[in-house]
Design a protein around this motif. Structure first.
Motif, mmCIF file in Angstrom:
data_model
loop_
_atom_site.group_PDB
_atom_site.id
_atom_site.type_symbol
_atom_site.label_atom_id
_atom_site.label_comp_id
_atom_site.label_asym_id
_atom_site.label_seq_id
_atom_site.Cartn_x
_atom_site.Cartn_y
_atom_site.Cartn_z
ATOM 1 N N ALA A 1 38.914 49.011 47.323
ATOM 2 C CA ALA A 1 38.742 50.517 48.522
ATOM 3 C C ALA A 1 39.948 50.118 49.684
ATOM 4 C CB ALA A 1 37.765 50.045 48.884
ATOM 5 N N PHE B 1 45.246 50.084 35.628
ATOM 6 C CA PHE B 1 46.021 50.786 36.603
ATOM 7 C C PHE B 1 47.330 51.059 37.213
ATOM 8 C CE2 PHE B 1 41.175 50.367 38.925
ATOM 9 C CZ PHE B 1 40.559 49.668 37.676
ATOM 10 N N ALA C 1 41.223 48.389 30.555
ATOM 11 C CA ALA C 1 41.452 49.452 31.833
ATOM 12 C C ALA C 1 43.280 49.490 32.370
ATOM 13 C CB ALA C 1 40.545 49.508 32.878
ATOM 14 N N CYS D 1 36.924 44.344 29.345
ATOM 15 C CA CYS D 1 35.263 45.181 29.360
ATOM 16 C C CYS D 1 35.734 47.042 29.176
ATOM 17 C CB CYS D 1 34.728 44.778 30.307
ATOM 18 S SG CYS D 1 35.297 45.045 32.568
ATOM 19 N N LYS E 1 29.758 43.862 40.132
ATOM 20 C CA LYS E 1 28.870 42.152 40.101
ATOM 21 C C LYS E 1 28.316 41.917 39.937
ATOM 22 C CE LYS E 1 34.212 42.904 39.439
ATOM 23 N NZ LYS E 1 36.077 41.949 40.260
ATOM 24 N N ASN F 1 40.995 40.974 39.096
ATOM 25 C CA ASN F 1 39.950 42.412 38.521
ATOM 26 C C ASN F 1 40.197 42.310 36.979
ATOM 27 O OD1 ASN F 1 38.376 43.296 40.899
ATOM 28 N ND2 ASN F 1 39.391 45.597 40.884
ATOM 29 N N GLN G 1 38.971 38.735 35.490
ATOM 30 C CA GLN G 1 37.240 39.055 35.960
ATOM 31 C C GLN G 1 37.273 40.260 34.841
ATOM 32 O OE1 GLN G 1 35.897 40.236 39.673
ATOM 33 N NE2 GLN G 1 35.673 37.968 40.179
ATOM 34 N N LEU H 1 34.899 53.972 41.950
ATOM 35 C CA LEU H 1 35.423 52.413 41.893
ATOM 36 C C LEU H 1 36.787 52.645 43.225
ATOM 37 C CD1 LEU H 1 37.819 51.889 38.437
ATOM 38 C CD2 LEU H 1 35.102 51.660 38.711
ATOM 39 N N GLY I 1 31.629 39.794 43.692
ATOM 40 C CA GLY I 1 32.018 41.012 44.297
ATOM 41 C C GLY I 1 31.998 41.224 45.176
ATOM 42 N N VAL I 2 31.963 42.259 46.588
ATOM 43 C CA VAL I 2 31.486 42.609 47.282
ATOM 44 C C VAL I 2 31.834 44.107 47.615
ATOM 45 C CG1 VAL I 2 31.817 40.645 48.900
ATOM 46 C CG2 VAL I 2 33.546 41.972 48.644
ATOM 47 N N GLY I 3 32.597 44.453 46.259
ATOM 48 C CA GLY I 3 33.302 45.737 46.124
ATOM 49 C C GLY I 3 34.539 46.061 46.624
ATOM 50 N N LEU I 4 34.603 45.787 48.036
ATOM 51 C CA LEU I 4 35.536 45.718 48.659
ATOM 52 C C LEU I 4 37.716 46.214 48.211
ATOM 53 C CD1 LEU I 4 35.151 44.164 52.171
ATOM 54 C CD2 LEU I 4 35.305 46.898 51.597
ATOM 55 N N PHE J 1 31.083 49.597 46.558
ATOM 56 C CA PHE J 1 31.146 49.460 44.865
ATOM 57 C C PHE J 1 30.938 48.701 44.116
ATOM 58 C CE2 PHE J 1 31.343 50.583 40.851
ATOM 59 C CZ PHE J 1 30.233 51.708 40.232
ATOM 60 N N THR J 2 30.109 48.144 43.591
ATOM 61 C CA THR J 2 30.804 46.579 42.072
ATOM 62 C C THR J 2 30.224 46.766 41.523
ATOM 63 O OG1 THR J 2 31.602 44.528 42.553
ATOM 64 C CG2 THR J 2 29.422 44.882 43.885
HETATM 65 P P1 ADP Z 1 34.496 43.410 42.845
HETATM 66 O O1 ADP Z 1 36.074 43.173 42.403
HETATM 67 O O2 ADP Z 1 34.229 43.318 44.154
HETATM 68 O O3 ADP Z 1 33.063 44.082 42.140
HETATM 69 P P2 ADP Z 1 36.926 46.015 43.357
HETATM 70 O O4 ADP Z 1 36.734 46.973 44.153
HETATM 71 O O5 ADP Z 1 38.033 45.036 43.352
HETATM 72 O O6 ADP Z 1 34.964 45.462 43.665
HETATM 73 O O7 ADP Z 1 36.051 47.044 42.126
HETATM 74 C C1 ADP Z 1 34.396 47.460 41.747
HETATM 75 C C2 ADP Z 1 34.348 47.733 40.269
HETATM 76 O O8 ADP Z 1 35.462 48.281 39.786
HETATM 77 C C3 ADP Z 1 34.465 46.082 40.100
HETATM 78 O O9 ADP Z 1 32.687 45.829 40.438
HETATM 79 C C4 ADP Z 1 34.519 46.457 38.575
HETATM 80 O O10 ADP Z 1 33.375 46.710 37.743
HETATM 81 C C5 ADP Z 1 35.070 47.564 38.036
HETATM 82 N N1 ADP Z 1 36.458 47.370 37.405
HETATM 83 C C6 ADP Z 1 37.626 46.804 38.267
HETATM 84 N N2 ADP Z 1 38.916 46.506 37.993
HETATM 85 C C7 ADP Z 1 38.106 46.310 36.715
HETATM 86 C C8 ADP Z 1 38.757 46.508 36.167
HETATM 87 N N3 ADP Z 1 40.172 45.468 35.331
HETATM 88 N N4 ADP Z 1 38.769 46.450 34.211
HETATM 89 C C9 ADP Z 1 36.845 46.911 34.331
HETATM 90 N N5 ADP Z 1 36.419 47.358 35.686
HETATM 91 C C10 ADP Z 1 36.956 47.059 36.317
#
Ligand code: ADP
Length: 590
Positions: free
Chosen positions: A544, A569, A567, A515, A533, A482, A485, A525, A538-541, A530-531
């Motif tokens: 989660a 984490f 960001a 971003c 992308k 992430n 990306q 998130l 991305g699948v939004g997994l 939830f995605t």
């Molecule tokens: P995916 O990557 O398949 O979209 P994720 O569950 O990994 O699914 O992430 C969900 C969403 O969280 C992403 O679509 C993105 O919008 C946001 N995200 C995750 N990590 C970051 C990050 N480091 N910076 C910005 N947005 C992020």
């Protein structure tokens, strides 16, 4: 209630009026008695002065030289009669006359009129016998000649020591009686026997106020004191039977005041009529009744009015409350309807979001699975072809590719298994620093492709946690993926991974200057599927899954935007008990 109040009020006003009557009657009676007392003393003084004015007349006559001469001669001449008449007129007495030794009138002031006493014998009169006996006499009697009552004063006329006659004067109190009558007053005079000898009201004259003993009655008869009159008791009523205090005479009520007249033994009685006193007291009582009645019933009216107004206000208030209640009921019904609508809408939303999630998930899974499945299909065909051509070594390579593909498929399904909450079959100690280094190495190609710099600041010692190494790698891999990306297209992209051991947790922070996360989605998130992308990217997994992995290991994961952009984490996992012990030991040693 009002009837009781009215009855009580009436009784109270009645009582007040009665008390007023009693009080006023007493006061007015006292006033009247004070007036009576003043009148009585006046009449007493008048009576005394009337008697005093004539008391000396018999002596004047006795001293006159003609008197003895006349008595010695036994006859009178006109000049002596004229003399008596002149003195009598001057003194304003009723009669002045001279009796001889035997009681016959020799000369009299009334010699020249038809009531003349001359020649009449009065030896039966007490004033005669007393004068002969003791020198003077006084006596009240009704005139036997005139029939008019009067008071007689007498004095003996002596020759040497022998009485030869008596000089007498009679007073009739006519002026006094006239005064009483003119003033309309009820006044009586009683003698020692209780006989009314003078009265402003002629009806009461010669009535007695008490019992007279028979022998005394006989004496009076003999002296012809009340000649021609029967002495009957005065009909009166009183509480104590005596003629005093409140008495009723002829149906009228009086208050009697009495004074004694010293010297002659008479009593003066003043009768104060109580009727006017009674009427005035009644007037006061009526006024009290009227005023209190007006005030009381005015109050009652005002109270009733106030009550009516209060009742009206209460009724208006009740109506208002009723209206508010109706309004409230309406609003409650509206709210219920809205709630029902909302519930329906929510159910619909849940349904549609479930469908949408299912759709998203299907698309993602299909995308992820389709690729290896079609690759396997292609590889299987080419493998079969190679085997047909006896190119065993090439075929081996192809089958090895097929195995890789199936492993990938297995990895996908095992990822999804995380959500079925199946526990890790054999938890093992894992060094998170190793995990991180492995995943950085694995994603080094992507890092390079994204032209992103990697900064590692790892805890100097192994950061031991307990769980599945594969899953922890998956967690770090997802976060790293992430971050890479997020840094796409960012100049001087930088990703940093920092690990520390706080007393009980392994803390892993993965930060980027990409971003960042829009504030409105920051809470979603970690929701599955939830995605932001597009499909294929991305699948939004990822998050989660990471959340589920951290949670499974007894830790947690959270995210925040960095102040300078990008960001961060933060993952916290419980340190293994050995590491915690080591850390404590170090602290103690240190
Ligand atoms: P995916 O990557 O398949 O979209 P994720 O569950 O990994 O699914 O992430 C969900 C969403 O969280 C992403 O679509 C993105 O919008 C946001 N995200 C995750 N990590 C970051 C990050 N480091 N910076 C910005 N947005 C992020």
């Amino acid at each position: 209630m009002r009837a009781v109040y009215s009855l009580f009020l009436t009784l109270l006003i009645g009582g007040l009026s009665f008390a007023t009557y009693q009080f006023a009657f007493q006061r007015l009676e006292n006033d009247a008695l004070a007036t009576s007392a003043a009148r009585l003393s006046l009449y007493q003084a008048t009576l005394r002065s009337t008697l005093a004015r004539v008391a000396h007349l018999p002596r004047v006559v006795v001293l006159h030289p003609h008197t003895s001469e006349t008595l010695q001669r036994g006859t009178t001449d006109t000049s002596f009669n004229e003399y008596l008449k002149a003195v009598n007129d001057k003194a304003n007495s009723a009669a002045l006359y001279v009796l001889d030794e035997g009681g016959t009138t020799l000369a009299a002031s009334n010699f020249d009129n038809e009531e003349s006493f001359v020649g009449n014998n009065y030896r039966f009169r007490k004033y005669y016998s007393d004068a002969i006996k003791s020198g003077t006499g006084d006596f009240f009697a009704v005139g036997v000649t005139t029939g008019r009552p009067g008071y007689f004063l007498s004095e003996a006329i002596y020759q040497g020591n022998e009485p030869i006659g008596v000089a007498v004067v009679k007073v009739e109190f006519r002026e006094l009686l006239r005064d009483w009558k003119d003033a309309g007053e009820d006044v009586l005079i009683t003698n020692r026997d209780g006989v009314i000898v003078l009265a402003s009201n002629a009806d009461k004259l010669y009535k007695t106020l008490g019992e007279i003993p028979p022998e005394r009655m006989a004496e009076m008869k003999e002296s012809r004191k009340f000649a021609g009159y029967e002495l009957e008791p005065l009909a009166f009523g009183s509480k104590n039977g005596a003629f005093s205090g409140r008495v009723s005479v002829d149906g009228r009520e009086f208050s009697v005041s009495t004074v004694n007249t010293a010297g002659i033994g008479w009593q003066l009685h003043y009768l104060t009529p109580l009727e006017p006193v009674h009427n005035s007291a009644l007037g006061f009582a009526a006024m009290t009744f009227l005023l209190c009645g007006l005030a009381g019933f005015g109050l009652l009216y005002a109270r009733t009015k106030t009550q009516q107004t209060r009742l009206k206000i209460i009724a208006v208030e009740a109506e208002r409350v009723r209206e508010v209640n109706v309004q409230l009921e309406k609003e409650i019904a509206d709210r219920k309807r809205t709630e029902e609508r909302l519930r329906d809408t929510q159910a619909e939303l849940i349904q549609s979001s479930r469908l949408a999630a299912l759709g998203k998930m299907s698309a993602a899974i299909v995308h992820e699975v389709n690729q290896p499945v079609s690759a396997i299909r292609t590889f299987t065909s080419s493998g079969l072809l190679l085997l047909g051509n006896r190119r065993v070594n090439d075929a081996k390579q192809v089958f090895s590719q097929i195995r890789n593909m199936t492993e990938r498929l297995g990895a996908i399904t095992s990822d999804l298994l995380v959500f079925s909450r199946k526990p890790v079959s054999r938890p093992e100690p894992v060094d998170m620093n190793d995990c991180i280094l492995t995943m950085v190495k694995e994603r080094s190609g992507d890092l390079e492709a994204a032209d992103s710099e990697m900064t590692l600041d790892l805890w100097k010692k192994p950061l031991m946690v307990t769980g599945s190494e594969h899953r922890f790698q998956q967690l770090i891999g997802n976060l790293l993926q992430n971050a890479i990306q997020a840094c796409e297209g960012v100049d001087e992209a930088n990703i940093s991974i920092t690990t520390i051991a706080d007393p009980t947790s392994a803390v892993i922070m993965i930060a980027d200057n990409g971003c960042g996360i829009a504030e409105d989605i920051i809470n979603q998130l970690f929701d599955p599927f939830f995605t932001t992308k597009g499909i294929g990217k991305g699948v939004g997994l990822g998050l989660a899954l990471s959340y589920a992995i951290a949670d499974e290991a007894g830790g947690r994961i959270r995210c925040e935007n960095r102040s300078g952009g990008g960001a961060r984490f933060i993952v916290e996992l419980p340190l293994s008990s050995e590491t915690v012990r080591d850390l404590r030991g170090q602290e103690t040693d240190g």
